[in-house]
Design a protein around this motif. Structure first.
Motif, PDB file in Angstrom:
ATOM      1  N   ALA A 288      10.208  -3.333  -7.362  1.00 29.11           N
ATOM      2  CA  ALA A 288      10.501  -4.475  -8.236  1.00 29.11           C
ATOM      3  C   ALA A 288      11.804  -5.151  -7.818  1.00 29.11           C
ATOM      4  O   ALA A 288      12.645  -4.561  -7.141  1.00 29.11           O
ATOM      5  CB  ALA A 288      10.596  -3.989  -9.674  1.00 29.11           C
TER       6      ALA A 288
ATOM      7  N   VAL B  19       2.298  -0.634 -15.464  1.00 30.30           N
ATOM      8  CA  VAL B  19       1.262   0.359 -15.150  1.00 30.30           C
ATOM      9  C   VAL B  19       1.876   1.739 -15.320  1.00 30.30           C
ATOM     10  O   VAL B  19       2.854   2.067 -14.647  1.00 30.30           O
ATOM     11  CB  VAL B  19       0.762   0.194 -13.691  1.00 30.30           C
ATOM     12  CG1 VAL B  19      -0.309   1.226 -13.363  1.00 30.30           C
ATOM     13  CG2 VAL B  19       0.216  -1.218 -13.464  1.00 30.30           C
TER      14      VAL B  19
ATOM     15  N   VAL C 245       4.990  -3.733  -4.951  1.00 28.23           N
ATOM     16  CA  VAL C 245       6.093  -3.266  -4.104  1.00 28.23           C
ATOM     17  C   VAL C 245       7.286  -3.028  -5.023  1.00 28.23           C
ATOM     18  O   VAL C 245       7.202  -3.256  -6.222  1.00 28.23           O
ATOM     19  CB  VAL C 245       6.449  -4.283  -2.990  1.00 28.23           C
ATOM     20  CG1 VAL C 245       5.207  -4.655  -2.188  1.00 28.23           C
ATOM     21  CG2 VAL C 245       7.082  -5.534  -3.549  1.00 28.23           C
TER      22      VAL C 245
ATOM     23  N   GLY D  54       4.793  -3.953 -10.585  1.00 28.60           N
ATOM     24  CA  GLY D  54       5.849  -2.942 -10.465  1.00 28.60           C
ATOM     25  C   GLY D  54       6.638  -2.846 -11.759  1.00 28.60           C
ATOM     26  O   GLY D  54       6.352  -3.542 -12.739  1.00 28.60           O
ATOM     27  N   ASN D  55       7.632  -1.980 -11.755  1.00 29.70           N
ATOM     28  CA  ASN D  55       8.458  -1.804 -12.953  1.00 29.70           C
ATOM     29  C   ASN D  55       9.555  -2.857 -12.986  1.00 29.70           C
ATOM     30  O   ASN D  55      10.725  -2.563 -12.752  1.00 29.70           O
ATOM     31  CB  ASN D  55       9.100  -0.409 -12.950  1.00 29.70           C
ATOM     32  CG  ASN D  55       8.183   0.619 -13.562  1.00 29.70           C
ATOM     33  OD1 ASN D  55       7.262   0.285 -14.302  1.00 29.70           O
ATOM     34  ND2 ASN D  55       8.443   1.882 -13.261  1.00 29.70           N
TER      35      ASN D  55
ATOM     36  N   VAL E 239       7.902 -11.140  -1.495  1.00 30.74           N
ATOM     37  CA  VAL E 239       6.456 -11.152  -1.212  1.00 30.74           C
ATOM     38  C   VAL E 239       5.817 -12.369  -1.880  1.00 30.74           C
ATOM     39  O   VAL E 239       5.014 -13.083  -1.260  1.00 30.74           O
ATOM     40  CB  VAL E 239       5.802  -9.844  -1.718  1.00 30.74           C
ATOM     41  CG1 VAL E 239       4.289  -9.952  -1.677  1.00 30.74           C
ATOM     42  CG2 VAL E 239       6.261  -8.653  -0.873  1.00 30.74           C
TER      43      VAL E 239
ATOM     44  N   GLY F  21       1.806   7.228 -13.267  1.00 32.71           N
ATOM     45  CA  GLY F  21       2.149   7.749 -11.944  1.00 32.71           C
ATOM     46  C   GLY F  21       1.002   7.543 -10.968  1.00 32.71           C
ATOM     47  O   GLY F  21       0.074   6.768 -11.223  1.00 32.71           O
TER      48      GLY F  21
ATOM     49  N   ASN G 192      -0.444  -5.169   3.674  1.00 33.51           N
ATOM     50  CA  ASN G 192       0.814  -4.425   3.625  1.00 33.51           C
ATOM     51  C   ASN G 192       1.740  -4.916   4.725  1.00 33.51           C
ATOM     52  O   ASN G 192       1.268  -5.267   5.817  1.00 33.51           O
ATOM     53  CB  ASN G 192       0.545  -2.916   3.793  1.00 33.51           C
ATOM     54  CG  ASN G 192       1.752  -2.081   3.447  1.00 33.51           C
ATOM     55  OD1 ASN G 192       2.170  -2.038   2.302  1.00 33.51           O
ATOM     56  ND2 ASN G 192       2.335  -1.428   4.443  1.00 33.51           N
ATOM     57  N   ARG G 193       3.030  -4.934   4.424  1.00 33.37           N
ATOM     58  CA  ARG G 193       4.009  -5.444   5.399  1.00 33.37           C
ATOM     59  C   ARG G 193       3.862  -4.746   6.744  1.00 33.37           C
ATOM     60  O   ARG G 193       3.810  -5.369   7.800  1.00 33.37           O
ATOM     61  CB  ARG G 193       5.426  -5.238   4.834  1.00 33.37           C
ATOM     62  CG  ARG G 193       6.535  -5.643   5.744  1.00 33.37           C
ATOM     63  CD  ARG G 193       7.872  -5.402   5.098  1.00 33.37           C
ATOM     64  NE  ARG G 193       8.095  -3.983   4.740  1.00 33.37           N
ATOM     65  CZ  ARG G 193       9.200  -3.542   4.171  1.00 33.37           C
ATOM     66  NH1 ARG G 193      10.173  -4.378   3.857  1.00 33.37           N
ATOM     67  NH2 ARG G 193       9.337  -2.265   3.872  1.00 33.37           N
ATOM     68  N   THR G 194       3.754  -3.434   6.711  1.00 33.44           N
ATOM     69  CA  THR G 194       3.600  -2.674   7.952  1.00 33.44           C
ATOM     70  C   THR G 194       2.108  -2.430   8.196  1.00 33.44           C
ATOM     71  O   THR G 194       1.464  -1.713   7.421  1.00 33.44           O
ATOM     72  CB  THR G 194       4.344  -1.320   7.829  1.00 33.44           C
ATOM     73  OG1 THR G 194       5.663  -1.586   7.349  1.00 33.44           O
ATOM     74  CG2 THR G 194       4.399  -0.586   9.139  1.00 33.44           C
TER      75      THR G 194
ATOM     76  N   LEU H 111       0.826  -1.210   0.000  1.00 31.26           N
ATOM     77  CA  LEU H 111       0.000   0.000   0.000  1.00 31.26           C
ATOM     78  C   LEU H 111       0.861   1.260   0.000  1.00 31.26           C
ATOM     79  O   LEU H 111       0.633   2.191   0.761  1.00 31.26           O
ATOM     80  CB  LEU H 111      -0.956  -0.031   1.205  1.00 31.26           C
ATOM     81  CG  LEU H 111      -2.008  -1.138   1.122  1.00 31.26           C
ATOM     82  CD1 LEU H 111      -2.772  -1.269   2.435  1.00 31.26           C
ATOM     83  CD2 LEU H 111      -2.976  -0.884  -0.033  1.00 31.26           C
ATOM     84  N   GLY H 112       1.870   1.277  -0.867  1.00 29.58           N
ATOM     85  CA  GLY H 112       2.671   2.488  -1.059  1.00 29.58           C
ATOM     86  C   GLY H 112       1.928   3.430  -1.988  1.00 29.58           C
ATOM     87  O   GLY H 112       0.706   3.345  -2.145  1.00 29.58           O
ATOM     88  N   THR H 113       2.673   4.316  -2.628  1.00 32.36           N
ATOM     89  CA  THR H 113       2.060   5.327  -3.502  1.00 32.36           C
ATOM     90  C   THR H 113       1.168   4.682  -4.565  1.00 32.36           C
ATOM     91  O   THR H 113      -0.010   5.022  -4.704  1.00 32.36           O
ATOM     92  CB  THR H 113       3.188   6.106  -4.230  1.00 32.36           C
ATOM     93  OG1 THR H 113       4.109   6.560  -3.255  1.00 32.36           O
ATOM     94  CG2 THR H 113       2.648   7.276  -5.008  1.00 32.36           C
ATOM     95  N   MET H 114       1.717   3.736  -5.316  1.00 30.76           N
ATOM     96  CA  MET H 114       0.997   3.153  -6.449  1.00 30.76           C
ATOM     97  C   MET H 114      -0.053   2.141  -5.983  1.00 30.76           C
ATOM     98  O   MET H 114      -1.169   2.127  -6.498  1.00 30.76           O
ATOM     99  CB  MET H 114       1.983   2.474  -7.403  1.00 30.76           C
ATOM    100  CG  MET H 114       2.916   3.429  -8.112  1.00 30.76           C
ATOM    101  SD  MET H 114       2.054   4.508  -9.266  1.00 30.76           S
ATOM    102  CE  MET H 114       1.793   3.403 -10.648  1.00 30.76           C
TER     103      MET H 114
END
Ligand SMILES: NC(=O)c1ccc[n+]([C@@H]2O[C@H](COP(=O)([O-])OP(=O)(O)OC[C@H]3O[C@@H](n4cnc5c(N)ncnc54)[C@H](OP(=O)(O)O)[C@@H]3O)[C@@H](O)[C@H]2O)c1
Length: 464
Positions: free
Chosen positions: A76, A127, A74, A101-102, A83, A130, A31-33, A9-12
């Motif tokens: 890449a 994806v 997360v 991810g990229n 994960v 941004g 999410n990990r945290t 659950l980061g930015t993307m």
């Protein structure tokens, strides 16, 4: 049960999860945290009713309908791999893991092979757009099996950007095809950004225009043939002032560009495929040079840095940028074609152009023309030869030549624009200078050469 799971659950990831929920999909998140998960749910507002967030990874997996589809968003590489490894004990055969991810498409290919051997399915998804795109409509380039695409397509199409009601999401091909096309997308993005920066630099240094004045010029260009997201944001960026100092924002930003790898990968893969995407390479290289700030300062001191001031024509700049942009896209398309042949992906490049028309960073008016031209068939498989592209390319060529000539004469660097001219001039030269290269190779290495008047391999009269 959730329609889909999403980890990271980061930015993307958080933007994608909210987008999926908004389009009516039930989404399980993890999410990990854990604190980040709680924060995310608290900020989700009304969309929280479409979101679930089991604490344990096993409960998370079991809350998704079968065959399960789990998006991993997360960083890449090793984090994404870790994960996926942690999920495996809870998965059933046929479940689909999705790296969104990229990722390097080479990793995507090997991950897919490894997961397939264990009975799982896998998709590598590029994806673009941004955070804003992920939240409200990205361009989505999917690679993987047809079965996995069919499971995912309704969800991915629901969240993708729309161009005239057509979702900008497509199944590009098997295994790494989606991540490869996303990588080339980013390579073209690097080239376009560099060429725009060179045009900005010329207006600034040769014509003495202010950032705001240049920004207004880009804003005007954005309603013509150059219309594109990157030209649009350039207009906005250049007209912004720093709230702290009141100076133009660009003037307080260090001239040292960052990069995360996709541009470099584009160039590496081009060379591996026997291609040269030299406009993209120029852009990647220029970012590298930009980082060498101390050395550039030393160079200015020890070698001098006098740049002559010779104003350039603004209409020439616009025409030059359009011609060079066509050539940068052409290099990307050639590269996708070469990789498609190499890896048996059968990529429909017209479809690639179609899903790049909205949502992604390189979206531009030109892409609609490119889509139509590619659908009609590319002469010699070269985008720059196609009807609809050849004409603006040739119309802008004298301007591109004048701009590059003026910049070189004045001492102002334009590596991407000049690379574009070199590419075009090379690709319309029926007889080049590689005859001499072949002679040299034969002279020192007895490599042999073909003759214009006979079949087979021959050697020159160089003696032993
Ligand atoms: N940002 C963009 O504009 C953009 C655009 C297109 C593609 N991408 C790609 O999207 C991916 C995600 O980017 P982002 O910008 O969203 O990243 P980000 O904001 O830095 O978020 C990273 C997420 O990954 C998790 N994570 C990191 N390492 C982990 C590990 N070892 N195990 C488990 N979870 C881990 C973090 O969890 P914690 O909360 O526990 O730290 C966090 O949720 C990257 O591959 C990026 O290249 C980004």
């Amino acid at each position: 049960m959730a329609d889909i799971g999403l980890i990271g659950l980061g930015t993307m990831g958080s933007a994608l999860a909210l987008n999926m929920a908004e389009k009516g999909n039930d989404v399980a998140v993890w999410n990990r945290t854990r604190a980040r998960t709680d924060e995310f749910l608290a900020e989700a507002g009304d969309l929280a009713s479409k979101l679930s967030a089991p604490e344990g990874l096993d409960d998370f997996v079991n809350s998704i309908r079968s065959p399960r589809a789990i998006v991993v968003m997360v960083k890449a590489g090793a984090p994404a791999q870790a994960v996926m490894d942690s999920l495996k004990p809870y998965l059933d055969a046929g479940d689909i893991l999705i790296d969104a991810g990229n990722a390097d498409f080479n990793d995507t290919r090997s991950t897919e092979a490894a997961l397939k051997a264990e009975g799982f399915d896998f998709m590598g998804i590029g994806v673009s757009g941004g955070e804003e795109g992920a939240r409200h409509g990205p361009s989505i380039m999917a690679g993987g099996s047809v079965a996995a695409w069919e499971r995912l397509a309704p969800i991915l199409k629901s969240i993708a950007a729309k161009f005239e009601d057509q979702p900008c999401a497509a199944h590009i091909g098997s295994d790494g095809a989606g991540h490869f096309v996303k990588t080339v997308h980013n390579g073209i993005e690097y080239a376009d950004m560099q060429m725009i920066a060179e045009v900005y630099g010329l207006m600034r240094h040769m014509n003495g225009m202010s950032p705001a004045g240049i920004g207004a010029q880009f804003e005007a260009w954005n309603s013509g043939a150059l219309a594109s997201y990157l030209v649009e944001i350039t207009g906005q960026v250049l007209q912004a002032d720093d709230p702290e100092t009141g100076k133009p924002m660009v003037d307080v930003i260090l001239d040292s560009a960052g990069q995360k790898g996709t541009g470099r990968w584009t160039v590496i893969e081009a060379l591996k495929l026997g291609q040269s995407a030299n406009v993209i390479e120029a852009a990647v290289g220029a970012r590298g040079w930009s980082a060498a700030r101390d050395l550039r300062a030393m160079g200015a001191e020890m070698l001098g840095s006098d740049v002559a001031v010779a104003p350039v024509d603004l209409e020439d700049l616009a025409a030059a940028l359009l011609s060079a942009r066509i050539l940068a896209y052409a290099q990307g398309f050639t590269l996708i074609g070469a990789a498609s042949d190499e890896f048996n992906w059968s990529v429909d490049r017209a479809e690639v152009a179609e899903i790049w028309r909205a949502g992604c960073i390189i979206r531009s008016a030109l892409l609609d023309t490119i889509a139509g031209a590619t659908r009609a068939g590319l002469p010699g498989d070269a985008l720059y030869l196609a009807d609809g592209l050849r004409e603006p390319l040739l119309a802008g060529l004298p301007a591109l030549r004048r701009i590059v000539g003026a910049a070189v004469a004045a001492g102002f660097p334009v590596p991407a624009l000049s690379g574009a001219v070199a590419y075009l001039d090379t690709m319309r030269q029926p007889r080049g200078t590689a005859d001499l290269i072949q002679a040299q190779r034969d002279f020192f290495g007895a490599h042999g050469f073909g003759r214009v008047d006979a079949e087979g391999q021959h050697h020159g009269p160089w003696g032993s």
